[in-house]
Design a protein around this motif. Structure first.
Motif, PDB file in Angstrom:
ATOM      1  N   ASP A 141       0.881  -1.159   0.000  1.00 23.99           N
ATOM      2  CA  ASP A 141       0.000   0.000   0.000  1.00 23.99           C
ATOM      3  C   ASP A 141       0.922   1.213   0.000  1.00 23.99           C
ATOM      4  OD1 ASP A 141      -1.539   2.246   0.809  1.00 23.99           O
ATOM      5  OD2 ASP A 141      -3.029   0.916   1.714  1.00 23.99           O
ATOM      6  N   MET A 142       0.998   1.914  -1.131  1.00 19.02           N
ATOM      7  CA  MET A 142       1.957   2.987  -1.269  1.00 19.02           C
ATOM      8  C   MET A 142       1.647   4.160  -0.336  1.00 19.02           C
ATOM      9  SD  MET A 142       3.922   1.638  -3.471  1.00 19.02           S
ATOM     10  CE  MET A 142       4.977   2.959  -4.059  1.00 19.02           C
ATOM     11  N   GLN A 143       0.393   4.290   0.086  1.00 17.04           N
ATOM     12  CA  GLN A 143       0.028   5.395   0.967  1.00 17.04           C
ATOM     13  C   GLN A 143       0.401   5.100   2.411  1.00 17.04           C
ATOM     14  OE1 GLN A 143      -3.979   6.827   0.551  1.00 17.04           O
ATOM     15  NE2 GLN A 143      -3.972   7.907   2.507  1.00 17.04           N
ATOM     16  N   THR A 144       0.036   3.898   2.890  1.00 12.91           N
ATOM     17  CA  THR A 144       0.315   3.552   4.284  1.00 12.91           C
ATOM     18  C   THR A 144       1.663   2.858   4.452  1.00 12.91           C
ATOM     19  OG1 THR A 144      -0.719   1.357   4.106  1.00 12.91           O
ATOM     20  CG2 THR A 144      -2.146   3.223   4.668  1.00 12.91           C
ATOM     21  N   ARG A 145       2.276   2.459   3.329  1.00  8.91           N
ATOM     22  CA  ARG A 145       3.544   1.725   3.312  1.00  8.91           C
ATOM     23  C   ARG A 145       3.420   0.365   3.989  1.00  8.91           C
ATOM     24  NH1 ARG A 145       8.073   6.490   4.546  1.00  8.91           N
ATOM     25  NH2 ARG A 145       7.349   7.925   2.908  1.00  8.91           N
ATOM     26  N   GLN A 146       2.219  -0.168   3.987  1.00  3.98           N
ATOM     27  CA  GLN A 146       1.989  -1.487   4.579  1.00  3.98           C
ATOM     28  C   GLN A 146       2.306  -2.581   3.562  1.00  3.98           C
ATOM     29  OE1 GLN A 146      -2.044  -2.226   5.738  1.00  3.98           O
ATOM     30  NE2 GLN A 146      -1.622  -4.275   6.537  1.00  3.98           N
TER      31      GLN A 146
END
Length: 241
Positions: free
Chosen positions: A80-85
């Motif tokens: 997840d590029m936004q949360t870096r998960q």
């Protein structure tokens, strides 16, 4: 998780065959198995947060497919590029974790450092260069109970060395010397059923590389884990016990 050659070859067939868009995970599953000629058996399939992309588990492997089941993405990690998960890591950890109590601990060489509050199980081979470095690192850890497992899988000479240590009256000392690069001689004529049990455990749980480590919370770490990351994982596992 590195895909097996069989899985990679079978999934390549997905790009050579057409398929209508699937209407459900069950249809995607059927399409994958049909398009690969039954070589890929889908154990579990579920939607991901990315529209039209599904996570598939097959014989312990994780890969991704589109909604038709035709196109596969293997050997990759979904982020997840936004949360870096890391959306793949949780699944891989679940598939590869082993309850610590299920390890054949009675056949391990047990060492207690400090208060021994944290737990580490280490599968190592004397012909593994990374193992020889990593085992010295483990020697320096404080407040940890270490279970060392002889896991001679790299070379036939590894098996002879393991038998020498196993049959030695000083099993722990002989194994430590072997892992330090020395090649002691001694009898190899003794009951090695415990050593065989370790190897069978490794086969059952797909331990295919050395060093392989299991932390107290069951998490598996494979290969050259950076020291800082290893210590962080060890601390986290201690809190989770």
């Amino acid at each position: 998780m590195k895909p097996s050659p069989i899985l990679a070859i079978a999934l390549a067939a997905l790009f050579a065959s057409g398929s209508a868009l699937a209407q459900s995970p069950a249809t995607i599953k059927a399409n994958i198995e049909r398009l690969t000629g039954g070589k890929v058996k889908v154990d579990q399939i579920q939607a991901t947060p990315a529209p039209g992309i599904y996570q598939v588990i097959s014989d312990g492997e994780v890969f991704y497919t589109d909604a038709s089941g035709r196109f596969g993405i293997i050997g990759g990690t979904m982020l997840d590029m936004q949360t870096r998960q890391d959306l793949t890591a949780d699944t891989v950890n679940r598939l590869t974790s082993v309850p610590f109590s299920s390890l054949p601990l009675r056949h391990a060489i047990k060492e207690v450092h400090g208060n021994g509050s944290r737990k580490v199980a280490l599968f190592e081979d004397p012909n593994c260069p990374i193992c020889r470095v990593f085992t010295k690192f483990v020697d320096q850890l404080d407040d940890v109970t270490v279970y060392r497992f002889m896991f001679p899988v790299i070379d036939p000479s590894s098996q002879a060395l393991a038998r020498t240590a196993w049959c030695s009256p000083d099993r722990a000392g002989t194994w430590k010397a072997i892992m330090a690069g020395r090649r002691p001689t001694g009898t190899q004529d003794c009951d090695v059923s415990g050593l065989v049990e370790i190897l069978k455990f490794g086969e059952k749980h797909r331990i295919q590389n050395t060093p392989t480590v299991f932390l107290g919370n069951g998490k598996r770490l494979v290969g050259a884990t950076p020291p800082e990351q290893f210590v962080a994982e060890l601390d986290a596992s201690g809190k989770a016990q």
